[in-house]
Design a protein around this motif. Structure first.
Motif, short mmCIF file in Angstrom:
data_model
loop_
_atom_site.label_atom_id
_atom_site.label_comp_id
_atom_site.label_asym_id
_atom_site.label_seq_id
_atom_site.Cartn_x
_atom_site.Cartn_y
_atom_site.Cartn_z
N THR A 266 2.11 17.74 -9.81
CA THR A 266 0.88 18.50 -8.98
C THR A 266 1.67 19.34 -8.20
OG1 THR A 266 0.80 16.70 -7.40
CG2 THR A 266 -0.71 16.63 -9.29
N ASP B 201 -4.91 12.14 9.95
CA ASP B 201 -5.07 12.67 8.52
C ASP B 201 -4.06 11.84 7.67
OD1 ASP B 201 -5.39 13.88 6.10
OD2 ASP B 201 -4.90 16.05 6.77
N PHE C 237 -9.43 1.99 3.71
CA PHE C 237 -9.06 2.48 2.47
C PHE C 237 -7.89 3.39 2.47
CE2 PHE C 237 -13.64 1.57 2.20
CZ PHE C 237 -13.86 1.34 0.90
N HIS D 61 2.34 6.53 -3.07
CA HIS D 61 2.71 6.74 -4.48
C HIS D 61 3.39 5.56 -4.87
CE1 HIS D 61 1.83 10.73 -3.35
NE2 HIS D 61 2.12 11.17 -4.38
N SER E 152 -3.44 16.37 -6.98
CA SER E 152 -4.40 15.48 -7.73
C SER E 152 -5.98 15.57 -7.14
CB SER E 152 -3.77 13.97 -7.56
OG SER E 152 -3.80 13.72 -5.85
O1 TXA Z 1 -0.97 15.44 -5.66
C1 TXA Z 1 -1.13 15.07 -4.63
O2 TXA Z 1 -2.08 14.43 -4.28
C2 TXA Z 1 0.32 15.35 -3.90
C3 TXA Z 1 1.52 14.94 -4.31
C4 TXA Z 1 2.60 14.99 -3.59
O3 TXA Z 1 1.10 13.63 -4.85
N1 TXA Z 1 -0.27 15.20 -2.48
C5 TXA Z 1 -0.95 15.49 -1.66
O4 TXA Z 1 -1.19 15.05 -0.41
O5 TXA Z 1 -1.69 16.46 -1.98
P1 TXA Z 1 -1.89 15.56 0.76
O6 TXA Z 1 -1.57 14.54 2.04
O7 TXA Z 1 -1.59 16.86 0.95
O8 TXA Z 1 -3.51 15.48 0.52
C6 TXA Z 1 -4.01 14.20 0.35
C7 TXA Z 1 -5.43 14.06 0.79
C8 TXA Z 1 -5.59 14.72 2.43
O9 TXA Z 1 -6.62 15.60 2.29
C9 TXA Z 1 -5.84 13.41 2.96
O10 TXA Z 1 -6.63 13.75 4.05
C10 TXA Z 1 -6.47 12.64 1.80
O11 TXA Z 1 -5.75 13.20 0.68
N2 TXA Z 1 -6.46 11.16 2.27
C11 TXA Z 1 -5.21 10.36 2.23
N3 TXA Z 1 -5.48 9.03 2.39
C12 TXA Z 1 -6.63 9.12 2.42
C13 TXA Z 1 -7.48 7.96 2.89
N4 TXA Z 1 -7.05 6.67 3.18
N5 TXA Z 1 -8.81 8.11 3.23
C14 TXA Z 1 -9.46 9.55 2.65
N6 TXA Z 1 -8.65 10.58 2.48
C15 TXA Z 1 -7.51 10.37 2.33
#
Ligand code: TXA
Ligand code: MG
Length: 316
Positions: free
Chosen positions: A28, A55, A109, A60, A173
Motif C-alpha cells: 500500500t 491518533d 480496539f 502489522h 489499506s
Molecule cells: O496501508 C496502510 O494501512 C498503511 C501501511 C503502512 O500499512 N498504514 C497506514 O497507517 O495507513 P496510518 O497510521 O497512516 O493510517 C491508519 C489509520 C489512521 O487513520 C488511524 O487513525 C486509524 O487507522 N487507526 C489506527 N488504529 C486505530 C484504532 N485502534 N481505532 C480506530 N482507528 C485506528
C-alpha cells in the motif's frame, strides 16, 4: 545523521529489536515501524511523525495466528482476512492486554493487518513481536510510496529504510470492523467496497468520519496535503484558472492551459492512477507554480478511494 537506505532484512531486524525505527515497504504505502511491545519505541514513532497521541497506530503481523494473539477476531472478519491477507485490508478488533493503550490511543480496539510485501513478510517472520507502522510521512503530509519519499521527509528521524521498490497498490489499506451484523468501512483504500461485498453475505456500511474528532482520528478533513494549494475543479466548469499551475487529471479528461499536466493514467486505468496519486501530490511541491488543480476520477474500483485522498489533499 543521514538515514541509510538498503535491502537488509537482517539489519532491519537488529534495529527493531533494539527499539529503533525502520521504514518498511508494503503493497500500500511505506510504514514507519517499531516494536509494538516496546513503549519507548512506540513513543518515538509518534515523535518522528509529529503525530498527536490521540491518533492510534496500525499493528502489522505476519499471519492470522499472530493477529489472534493480540486481538479477539470475530468470525465474520476472520472469513474476510482468510481470503485477503496478506493484503490491503485492516481490521478493527477488540484488543488483548498485550497491546498497550499508547498504541490504540486509549481505545479498546486495535487496527491490525498482514501486509503483502516479500521483504516485510520475511522481516515479520523473523521477529518475536508485532510492528506498529503508520504511514511513513510527517503527520498530515502525503503518504510515501517509495523509499525515496520516506527519505525526503524523514531523513535523520528514522534509523533505516528497507527498500522494497515502489508500492504496487499506492493507497493505504481499507479499514473495516464488524458490528451489529454489519461490516463497517472506516477508511476507503486498496480494496473497494464491492471487493469486500463479494466475499461475505452481510450488509456493508461506509462510515467515513469527516470531522476533527472522528472515531478513526487519522481521517481528518485535511490530510494527505501537499504544501502547494490544491483545488478540485471540474473539466466541465469554465472557471478561470491560474495558468502558472499544475493539473492532476485522468485518462481522456479534457484539460486547459496549465503549465504542467500530470495524468494519473492515460489509459483510464484506476489501478495505475492509485499507484501514481501520492507521487504526483508530492511532485506538486517540487514545481515552481502558484497553485495546483485536480479533476476527480470515476468512482468505480479504486476511484472512490482516490477521490477521498484528492478531496482531503485539497483546500476546503
Ligand atoms: O496501508 C496502510 O494501512 C498503511 C501501511 C503502512 O500499512 N498504514 C497506514 O497507517 O495507513 P496510518 O497510521 O497512516 O493510517 C491508519 C489509520 C489512521 O487513520 C488511524 O487513525 C486509524 O487507522 N487507526 C489506527 N488504529 C486505530 C484504532 N485502534 N481505532 C480506530 N482507528 C485506528
Ligand atoms: Mg497515514
Amino acid at each position: 545523521m543521514q538515514t541509510q537506505i538498503g535491502k537488509s532484512v537482517f539489519n532491519a531486524k537488529k534495529l527493531l529489536s533494539n527499539g529503533k525505527l525502520v521504514a518498511i515497504p508494503t503493497e500500500t504505502v511505506y510504514g514507519l515501524a517499531a516494536n509494538a511491545f516496546d513503549l519507548g519505541a512506540v513513543s518515538s514513532v509518534f515523535r518522528a511523525k509529529n503525530r498527536p497521541s490521540f491518533d492510534p497506530l496500525i499493528v502489522h503481523v505476519s499471519n492470522l495466528a499472530m493477529a489472534e494473539k493480540i486481538a479477539i477476531i470475530p468470525d465474520e472478519l476472520r472469513q474476510i482476512v482468510n481470503i485477503l491477507w496478506p493484503g490491503p485490508i485492516t481490521i478493527l478488533c477488540k484488543k488483548k492486554s498485550s497491546i498497550d493503550n499508547l498504541v490504540t490511543a486509549g481505545s479498546d480496539f486495535v487496527a491490525i493487518r498482514v501486509p503483502n510485501h516479500s521483504l516485510t513478510l520475511s522481516l515479520l517472520d523473523k521477529l518475536s513481536f508485532p510492528l506498529v507502522a503508520p504511514s511513513a510521512n510527517p503527520f498530515g503530509y502525503v503518504s510515501p510510496t517509495s523509499a525515496r519519499h520516506v527519505f525526503d521527509s524523514l531523513n535523520g528521524k528514522v534509523d533505516y529504510i528497507l527498500n522494497g521498490g515502489s508500492c504496487k497498490i499506492g493507497l493505504e489499506s481499507t479499514i473495516i470492523s464488524y458490528h451489529n451484523s454489519e461490516i463497517i468501512i472506516h477508511r476507503l483504500g486498496g480494496i473497494s467496497a464491492l471487493g469486500i461485498a463479494a466475499l461475505i453475505d452481510l450488509p456493508i456500511r461506509i462510515n467515513i468520519q469527516n470531522n476533527s474528532n472522528p472515531a478513526a482520528p487519522g481521517m481528518l478533513d485535511k490530510h494527505y496535503s501537499p504544501k502547494v494549494l490544491l483545488r478540485i475543479i471540474s473539466p466541465k466548469n469554465k472557471e478561470i484558472v491560474d495558468e502558472n499551475s499544475a493539473l492532476i487529471c485522468f485518462g481522456s479528461q479534457r484539460y486547459s492551459k496549465h503549465k504542467y499536466i500530470l495524468n494519473l493514467s492515460k489509459t483510464d486505468n484506476l489501478d495505475e492512477a492509485a499507484q501514481n496519486i501520492f507521487s504526483f501530490l508530492r511532485k506538486l511541491d517540487t514545481l515552481s507554480i502558484n497553485c495546483a488543480y485536480a479533476y476527480l476520477v470515476p468512482e468505480y474500483g479504486l476511484g472512490a478511494a482516490i477521490n477521498d485522498r484528492l478531496k482531503r489533499a485539497a483546500v476546503h
